[in-house]
Design a protein around this motif. Structure first.
Motif, PDB file in Angstrom:
ATOM      1  N   HIS A 195       5.396  12.532  41.321  1.00 16.96           N
ATOM      2  CA  HIS A 195       6.031  13.833  41.087  1.00 16.96           C
ATOM      3  C   HIS A 195       7.547  13.692  41.149  1.00 16.96           C
TER       4      HIS A 195
ATOM      5  N   CYS B 289       2.584   9.944  44.294  1.00 18.71           N
ATOM      6  CA  CYS B 289       1.968  10.630  43.150  1.00 18.71           C
ATOM      7  C   CYS B 289       2.854  10.673  41.910  1.00 18.71           C
TER       8      CYS B 289
ATOM      9  N   CYS C 100       8.357  10.962  43.875  1.00 18.07           N
ATOM     10  CA  CYS C 100       7.379  10.619  44.904  1.00 18.07           C
ATOM     11  C   CYS C 100       6.803   9.226  44.643  1.00 18.07           C
TER      12      CYS C 100
ATOM     13  N   CYS D  26       2.302  16.436  46.804  1.00 19.98           N
ATOM     14  CA  CYS D  26       1.169  15.831  47.499  1.00 19.98           C
ATOM     15  C   CYS D  26       1.388  15.710  49.008  1.00 19.98           C
TER      16      CYS D  26
ATOM     17  N   CYS E 187       7.162  15.034  49.710  1.00 20.72           N
ATOM     18  CA  CYS E 187       6.823  15.460  48.345  1.00 20.72           C
ATOM     19  C   CYS E 187       6.197  16.857  48.390  1.00 20.72           C
TER      20      CYS E 187
ATOM     21  N   HIS F 221       3.304  13.533  50.549  1.00 14.41           N
ATOM     22  CA  HIS F 221       3.679  12.180  50.966  1.00 14.41           C
ATOM     23  C   HIS F 221       5.124  12.184  51.478  1.00 14.41           C
TER      24      HIS F 221
HETATM   25 ZN    ZN Z   1       3.746  13.197  45.819  1.00 14.41          ZN
END
Ligand code: ZN
Length: 398
Positions: free
Chosen positions: A372, A370, A367, A351, A348, A353
Protein backbone atom coordinates in the motif's frame (compact mmCIF):
# COMPACT_ATOMS: atom_id res chain seq x y z
CA UNK A 1 -16.97 31.82 26.76
CA UNK A 2 -14.02 34.16 26.97
CA UNK A 3 -12.32 35.37 23.86
CA UNK A 4 -9.77 37.97 22.75
CA UNK A 5 -9.79 40.07 19.61
CA UNK A 6 -6.66 41.71 18.25
CA UNK A 7 -6.91 44.73 15.96
CA UNK A 8 -4.37 46.96 14.28
CA UNK A 9 -4.41 50.52 15.57
CA UNK A 10 -4.07 53.47 13.22
CA UNK A 11 -2.77 56.23 15.49
CA UNK A 12 -1.98 59.72 14.24
CA UNK A 13 1.60 60.95 14.53
CA UNK A 14 0.73 62.73 17.77
CA UNK A 15 -0.99 59.65 19.15
CA UNK A 16 2.02 57.49 18.28
CA UNK A 17 4.17 59.82 20.35
CA UNK A 18 1.67 59.63 23.21
CA UNK A 19 1.45 55.83 22.99
CA UNK A 20 5.24 55.58 23.10
CA UNK A 21 5.34 57.88 26.15
CA UNK A 22 2.58 55.83 27.78
CA UNK A 23 4.53 52.60 27.28
CA UNK A 24 7.78 54.20 28.46
CA UNK A 25 6.18 55.61 31.60
CA UNK A 26 4.58 52.26 32.49
CA UNK A 27 7.95 50.63 31.97
CA UNK A 28 9.63 53.24 34.18
CA UNK A 29 6.99 52.56 36.83
CA UNK A 30 7.61 48.82 36.61
CA UNK A 31 11.37 49.31 36.95
CA UNK A 32 11.02 51.79 39.84
CA UNK A 33 8.70 49.43 41.71
CA UNK A 34 11.17 46.60 41.12
CA UNK A 35 14.04 48.75 42.40
CA UNK A 36 11.97 49.62 45.47
CA UNK A 37 11.37 45.94 46.25
CA UNK A 38 15.04 45.06 45.71
CA UNK A 39 16.51 47.74 47.95
CA UNK A 40 13.95 47.17 50.70
CA UNK A 41 14.80 43.49 50.66
CA UNK A 42 18.57 43.98 50.46
CA UNK A 43 18.89 46.76 53.06
CA UNK A 44 16.23 45.76 55.56
CA UNK A 45 15.15 42.26 54.61
CA UNK A 46 11.65 43.59 54.11
CA UNK A 47 9.27 42.29 51.43
CA UNK A 48 7.22 45.04 49.80
CA UNK A 49 3.77 43.94 48.69
CA UNK A 50 1.47 45.07 45.93
CA UNK A 51 -0.86 46.90 48.34
CA UNK A 52 1.87 49.22 49.56
CA UNK A 53 3.13 49.98 46.07
CA UNK A 54 -0.39 50.64 44.88
CA UNK A 55 -0.90 53.07 47.78
CA UNK A 56 2.32 54.90 46.80
CA UNK A 57 0.94 55.40 43.32
CA UNK A 58 -1.22 58.30 44.48
CA UNK A 59 1.83 60.29 45.65
CA UNK A 60 3.84 59.42 42.54
CA UNK A 61 1.02 60.70 40.34
CA UNK A 62 0.55 63.88 42.38
CA UNK A 63 4.27 64.66 42.26
CA UNK A 64 4.52 64.08 38.50
CA UNK A 65 1.33 65.41 36.95
CA UNK A 66 2.96 66.02 33.54
CA UNK A 67 4.49 62.53 33.56
CA UNK A 68 3.03 59.55 35.45
CA UNK A 69 -0.05 61.61 36.35
CA UNK A 70 -1.17 61.64 32.73
CA UNK A 71 -2.08 57.97 32.56
CA UNK A 72 -4.83 55.84 33.98
CA UNK A 73 -4.53 54.87 37.64
CA UNK A 74 -5.91 51.44 36.77
CA UNK A 75 -3.43 50.69 34.01
CA UNK A 76 -0.64 51.65 36.41
CA UNK A 77 -2.08 49.32 39.02
CA UNK A 78 -2.18 46.58 36.39
CA UNK A 79 1.53 47.19 35.75
CA UNK A 80 2.29 46.89 39.48
CA UNK A 81 0.25 43.68 39.59
CA UNK A 82 2.30 42.37 36.71
CA UNK A 83 5.44 42.90 38.79
CA UNK A 84 3.69 41.24 41.73
CA UNK A 85 2.99 38.17 39.57
CA UNK A 86 6.66 38.08 38.48
CA UNK A 87 7.66 38.01 42.18
CA UNK A 88 5.03 35.41 43.06
CA UNK A 89 6.34 33.17 40.26
CA UNK A 90 9.91 33.78 41.43
CA UNK A 91 9.13 32.74 45.01
CA UNK A 92 7.06 29.77 43.88
CA UNK A 93 9.98 28.43 41.83
CA UNK A 94 12.35 29.12 44.73
CA UNK A 95 10.09 27.18 47.05
CA UNK A 96 9.93 24.29 44.59
CA UNK A 97 13.72 23.98 44.87
CA UNK A 98 14.63 25.55 41.52
CA UNK A 99 17.11 28.40 41.04
CA UNK A 100 15.02 31.00 39.20
CA UNK A 101 16.38 34.28 37.91
CA UNK A 102 15.39 37.33 39.96
CA UNK A 103 12.72 39.48 38.25
CA UNK A 104 14.52 41.70 35.79
CA UNK A 105 14.50 45.34 34.86
CA UNK A 106 12.72 45.87 31.56
CA UNK A 107 14.56 47.46 28.64
CA UNK A 108 12.76 49.29 25.83
CA UNK A 109 12.46 46.09 23.81
CA UNK A 110 11.14 43.84 26.58
CA UNK A 111 8.16 45.84 27.77
CA UNK A 112 5.57 46.18 25.02
CA UNK A 113 2.13 45.97 26.62
CA UNK A 114 -0.06 48.22 28.77
CA UNK A 115 -3.30 46.79 30.11
CA UNK A 116 -6.43 48.60 31.25
CA UNK A 117 -8.18 46.06 33.49
CA UNK A 118 -11.72 47.22 32.89
CA UNK A 119 -13.52 48.90 30.02
CA UNK A 120 -14.69 52.39 30.96
CA UNK A 121 -11.89 52.96 33.48
CA UNK A 122 -9.18 55.02 31.76
CA UNK A 123 -10.17 53.48 28.45
CA UNK A 124 -13.31 53.05 26.38
CA UNK A 125 -13.89 50.52 23.63
CA UNK A 126 -15.84 51.80 20.64
CA UNK A 127 -15.62 55.29 22.07
CA UNK A 128 -17.29 56.92 19.07
CA UNK A 129 -19.96 54.32 18.39
CA UNK A 130 -22.06 56.89 16.51
CA UNK A 131 -19.33 57.12 13.84
CA UNK A 132 -20.75 55.47 10.70
CA UNK A 133 -17.64 53.76 9.33
CA UNK A 134 -14.74 53.88 11.75
CA UNK A 135 -14.17 52.32 15.17
CA UNK A 136 -12.20 54.06 17.91
CA UNK A 137 -10.78 53.18 21.29
CA UNK A 138 -10.26 56.00 23.79
CA UNK A 139 -7.15 55.74 25.94
CA UNK A 140 -6.49 58.16 28.79
CA UNK A 141 -3.66 60.52 27.86
CA UNK A 142 -3.70 59.41 24.20
CA UNK A 143 -7.18 60.20 22.92
CA UNK A 144 -9.55 58.48 20.50
CA UNK A 145 -7.38 56.14 18.42
CA UNK A 146 -8.65 54.67 15.16
CA UNK A 147 -9.02 50.88 15.18
CA UNK A 148 -8.88 48.68 12.10
CA UNK A 149 -11.80 46.56 13.28
CA UNK A 150 -11.79 43.78 10.67
CA UNK A 151 -14.37 41.66 12.50
CA UNK A 152 -17.25 42.34 14.87
CA UNK A 153 -16.62 42.12 18.62
CA UNK A 154 -19.13 39.95 20.48
CA UNK A 155 -19.76 39.57 24.19
CA UNK A 156 -19.01 41.96 27.04
CA UNK A 157 -15.72 43.87 26.80
CA UNK A 158 -13.65 43.28 29.95
CA UNK A 159 -10.03 44.30 29.51
CA UNK A 160 -8.26 46.39 26.89
CA UNK A 161 -4.53 46.16 26.17
CA UNK A 162 -2.27 48.02 23.81
CA UNK A 163 0.72 46.21 22.40
CA UNK A 164 3.65 47.45 20.35
CA UNK A 165 5.08 45.05 17.77
CA UNK A 166 7.97 46.64 15.92
CA UNK A 167 6.55 49.82 14.41
CA UNK A 168 2.91 48.66 14.67
CA UNK A 169 0.48 49.15 17.48
CA UNK A 170 -2.34 46.74 18.31
CA UNK A 171 -5.29 46.77 20.65
CA UNK A 172 -6.33 43.51 22.29
CA UNK A 173 -9.93 43.41 23.47
CA UNK A 174 -10.79 40.61 25.86
CA UNK A 175 -14.48 39.74 26.10
CA UNK A 176 -16.61 37.62 28.41
CA UNK A 177 -19.90 35.90 27.65
CA UNK A 178 -19.08 35.53 23.97
CA UNK A 179 -21.93 33.48 22.47
CA UNK A 180 -20.88 30.18 20.92
CA UNK A 181 -21.59 29.98 17.21
CA UNK A 182 -22.63 26.35 16.79
CA UNK A 183 -22.35 25.00 13.26
CA UNK A 184 -24.76 22.46 11.71
CA UNK A 185 -23.77 18.79 12.06
CA UNK A 186 -22.04 17.27 9.04
CA UNK A 187 -21.88 13.63 10.18
CA UNK A 188 -18.21 13.48 9.23
CA UNK A 189 -15.07 12.69 11.20
CA UNK A 190 -11.45 13.47 10.37
CA UNK A 191 -7.94 12.71 11.61
CA UNK A 192 -5.13 15.24 11.15
CA UNK A 193 -1.37 14.89 11.09
CA UNK A 194 0.82 17.94 11.69
CA UNK A 195 3.67 18.11 9.23
CA UNK A 196 6.55 20.11 7.87
CA UNK A 197 5.76 20.35 4.15
CA UNK A 198 2.10 21.10 4.92
CA UNK A 199 0.90 22.27 8.28
CA UNK A 200 -1.96 19.75 8.24
CA UNK A 201 -2.65 16.53 6.32
CA UNK A 202 -6.16 15.11 6.75
CA UNK A 203 -7.31 11.49 6.65
CA UNK A 204 -9.37 12.46 3.59
CA UNK A 205 -6.16 13.23 1.73
CA UNK A 206 -6.26 17.03 1.86
CA UNK A 207 -3.11 19.04 2.58
CA UNK A 208 -3.84 22.36 4.29
CA UNK A 209 -1.60 25.41 4.52
CA UNK A 210 1.62 24.85 2.71
CA UNK A 211 4.03 26.96 4.76
CA UNK A 212 6.50 27.54 1.93
CA UNK A 213 6.25 31.25 2.54
CA UNK A 214 7.48 30.61 6.08
CA UNK A 215 10.58 28.90 4.71
CA UNK A 216 11.23 31.98 2.55
CA UNK A 217 10.81 34.07 5.68
CA UNK A 218 13.27 31.82 7.51
CA UNK A 219 15.90 32.37 4.80
CA UNK A 220 15.58 36.12 5.03
CA UNK A 221 15.59 35.89 8.82
CA UNK A 222 18.83 33.88 8.75
CA UNK A 223 20.50 36.49 6.55
CA UNK A 224 19.21 39.34 8.73
CA UNK A 225 20.62 37.60 11.79
CA UNK A 226 24.03 37.10 10.14
CA UNK A 227 23.94 40.77 9.29
CA UNK A 228 23.12 41.62 12.89
CA UNK A 229 26.11 39.85 14.46
CA UNK A 230 28.48 41.84 12.23
CA UNK A 231 27.25 45.20 13.54
CA UNK A 232 28.95 47.04 16.37
CA UNK A 233 27.02 47.36 19.62
CA UNK A 234 25.44 50.78 20.02
CA UNK A 235 25.75 51.69 16.34
CA UNK A 236 22.91 53.01 14.21
CA UNK A 237 23.33 50.16 11.72
CA UNK A 238 22.98 47.63 14.51
CA UNK A 239 19.79 49.29 15.70
CA UNK A 240 18.42 49.05 12.17
CA UNK A 241 19.49 45.40 11.89
CA UNK A 242 17.70 44.62 15.18
CA UNK A 243 14.54 46.28 13.86
CA UNK A 244 14.78 44.25 10.65
CA UNK A 245 15.07 40.95 12.53
CA UNK A 246 12.12 41.90 14.73
CA UNK A 247 10.03 42.88 11.70
CA UNK A 248 10.76 39.55 9.98
CA UNK A 249 9.85 37.63 13.14
CA UNK A 250 6.59 39.55 13.33
CA UNK A 251 5.89 38.84 9.66
CA UNK A 252 6.51 35.10 10.13
CA UNK A 253 4.18 35.17 13.15
CA UNK A 254 1.38 36.92 11.23
CA UNK A 255 1.66 34.50 8.30
CA UNK A 256 1.65 31.51 10.62
CA UNK A 257 -1.43 32.81 12.38
CA UNK A 258 -3.19 33.49 9.11
CA UNK A 259 -2.50 29.98 7.76
CA UNK A 260 -3.49 28.39 11.06
CA UNK A 261 -6.80 30.30 11.17
CA UNK A 262 -7.71 29.26 7.63
CA UNK A 263 -6.83 25.58 8.15
CA UNK A 264 -8.72 25.44 11.46
CA UNK A 265 -11.74 27.13 9.91
CA UNK A 266 -11.82 24.56 7.08
CA UNK A 267 -11.70 21.67 9.55
CA UNK A 268 -14.30 23.03 11.95
CA UNK A 269 -16.61 23.81 9.04
CA UNK A 270 -16.36 20.35 7.52
CA UNK A 271 -16.30 17.88 10.40
CA UNK A 272 -18.11 17.09 13.66
CA UNK A 273 -15.24 15.15 15.21
CA UNK A 274 -11.60 16.08 14.72
CA UNK A 275 -8.80 13.84 15.99
CA UNK A 276 -5.32 15.33 16.39
CA UNK A 277 -2.00 14.39 17.94
CA UNK A 278 -1.32 15.14 21.57
CA UNK A 279 1.37 17.74 21.04
CA UNK A 280 3.02 17.19 24.39
CA UNK A 281 3.88 13.67 23.25
CA UNK A 282 4.64 14.67 19.66
CA UNK A 283 7.24 17.22 20.68
CA UNK A 284 9.06 14.59 22.75
CA UNK A 285 9.15 11.94 20.06
CA UNK A 286 9.96 14.13 17.07
CA UNK A 287 13.03 15.76 18.56
CA UNK A 288 16.19 14.90 16.61
CA UNK A 289 18.06 12.18 18.51
CA UNK A 290 21.63 13.08 19.52
CA UNK A 291 24.37 10.97 17.87
CA UNK A 292 27.16 9.58 20.12
CA UNK A 293 30.64 10.60 18.88
CA UNK A 294 32.27 7.39 20.15
CA UNK A 295 34.28 9.16 22.85
CA UNK A 296 31.62 9.51 25.47
CA UNK A 297 30.23 12.74 24.05
CA UNK A 298 27.75 13.63 21.31
CA UNK A 299 28.22 14.91 17.79
CA UNK A 300 26.45 18.13 16.89
CA UNK A 301 23.28 17.01 15.21
CA UNK A 302 23.59 17.83 11.50
CA UNK A 303 19.86 17.64 10.94
CA UNK A 304 19.17 20.00 13.82
CA UNK A 305 21.79 22.53 12.76
CA UNK A 306 20.68 22.55 9.13
CA UNK A 307 17.00 23.03 9.72
CA UNK A 308 17.11 24.59 13.17
CA UNK A 309 15.59 27.90 12.24
CA UNK A 310 13.09 26.43 9.82
CA UNK A 311 12.01 23.91 12.37
CA UNK A 312 11.71 26.38 15.19
CA UNK A 313 9.31 28.40 13.07
CA UNK A 314 7.28 25.33 12.11
CA UNK A 315 7.31 23.78 15.58
CA UNK A 316 5.88 26.93 17.06
CA UNK A 317 3.27 26.73 14.30
CA UNK A 318 1.88 23.42 15.54
CA UNK A 319 1.17 24.75 19.00
CA UNK A 320 -0.40 27.91 17.64
CA UNK A 321 -2.53 25.90 15.22
CA UNK A 322 -3.84 23.48 17.84
CA UNK A 323 -4.68 26.35 20.19
CA UNK A 324 -6.66 28.10 17.46
CA UNK A 325 -8.30 24.83 16.44
CA UNK A 326 -9.40 24.07 20.00
CA UNK A 327 -10.93 27.55 20.40
CA UNK A 328 -12.81 27.31 17.11
CA UNK A 329 -13.94 23.75 17.85
CA UNK A 330 -15.29 24.82 21.23
CA UNK A 331 -17.10 27.79 19.75
CA UNK A 332 -18.64 25.69 16.97
CA UNK A 333 -19.62 22.81 19.25
CA UNK A 334 -17.22 20.36 17.58
CA UNK A 335 -15.51 17.48 19.35
CA UNK A 336 -11.69 17.58 19.41
CA UNK A 337 -9.84 14.44 20.51
CA UNK A 338 -6.07 14.32 21.17
CA UNK A 339 -4.33 10.97 20.85
CA UNK A 340 -0.86 9.58 21.46
CA UNK A 341 0.79 9.74 18.00
CA UNK A 342 3.32 6.95 18.71
CA UNK A 343 3.74 4.62 15.67
CA UNK A 344 1.09 6.44 13.64
CA UNK A 345 3.67 7.52 11.05
CA UNK A 346 5.19 4.07 10.52
CA UNK A 347 2.04 1.92 10.64
CA UNK A 348 0.27 0.95 7.41
CA UNK A 349 -3.28 2.27 7.40
CA UNK A 350 -4.27 -0.55 5.09
CA UNK A 351 -2.96 -3.74 6.78
CA UNK A 352 -1.60 -2.49 10.12
CA UNK A 353 1.99 -3.57 9.44
CA UNK A 354 4.30 -1.40 11.56
CA UNK A 355 7.91 -0.86 10.46
CA UNK A 356 10.30 2.04 10.19
CA UNK A 357 11.09 0.97 6.58
CA UNK A 358 7.48 1.72 5.58
CA UNK A 359 8.27 5.39 5.53
CA UNK A 360 10.70 5.80 2.66
CA UNK A 361 11.06 9.58 2.68
CA UNK A 362 9.52 12.51 4.45
CA UNK A 363 6.53 12.36 2.07
CA UNK A 364 6.33 8.80 0.76
CA UNK A 365 4.81 5.80 2.54
CA UNK A 366 5.07 2.33 0.99
CA UNK A 367 4.07 -0.66 3.11
CA UNK A 368 6.73 -3.40 3.00
CA UNK A 369 4.08 -6.04 3.79
CA UNK A 370 1.11 -5.24 1.52
CA UNK A 371 2.56 -2.70 -0.88
CA UNK A 372 0.00 0.00 0.00
CA UNK A 373 1.39 3.40 -0.93
CA UNK A 374 0.20 6.81 0.18
CA UNK A 375 1.28 10.28 1.19
CA UNK A 376 3.07 9.61 4.47
CA UNK A 377 1.22 12.33 6.41
CA UNK A 378 -2.18 11.27 5.06
CA UNK A 379 -1.42 7.67 6.06
CA UNK A 380 -0.55 8.92 9.56
CA UNK A 381 -3.74 11.02 9.68
CA UNK A 382 -5.85 7.90 8.98
CA UNK A 383 -4.13 6.08 11.86
CA UNK A 384 -4.70 9.08 14.11
CA UNK A 385 -8.39 9.11 13.20
CA UNK A 386 -8.70 5.38 14.04
CA UNK A 387 -6.92 5.84 17.36
CA UNK A 388 -9.24 8.74 18.22
CA UNK A 389 -12.43 6.89 17.32
CA UNK A 390 -11.25 3.85 19.34
CA UNK A 391 -10.59 6.14 22.29
CA UNK A 392 -14.04 7.66 21.93
CA UNK A 393 -15.67 4.24 21.72
CA UNK A 394 -13.83 3.09 24.84
CA UNK A 395 -14.87 6.23 26.74
CA UNK A 396 -18.53 5.64 25.79
CA UNK A 397 -18.43 1.97 26.85
CA UNK A 398 -16.93 2.85 30.22
ZN1 ZN B 1 0.25 -2.64 4.58
Amino acid sequence: MRRSYKFLLRPTVGQTIALTACLDDHRALYNAALEHRRTAYRKAGVSIRYGEQSADLKHIRAADTAGQGRWSFSSQQATLRRLDRAFAAFFARLKAGHTPGFPRFKGTGSFDTVEWPSDGDGCRWDSQSEHPTTAYVRLQGVGHVRVHRHRPVRGVVKTISVKREGSRWYVIVSCDEVPAEALPATGRTVGIDLGVASLVATSDGALLDNPRHLAACADRLASAQRDLVRRKRGSTRRRKAVARVAALHAKARRRRLDGAHKAALALVGGYDVIVCEDLRITNMTRRVAPKPDGEGGYLPSGAAAKSGLNRSILDAGWGVFLTILSHKAESAGRELIAVNPAQTSRTCACCGHCARENRRTQAEFVCTACGHSAHADVNAAINILRAGLALREAARAA
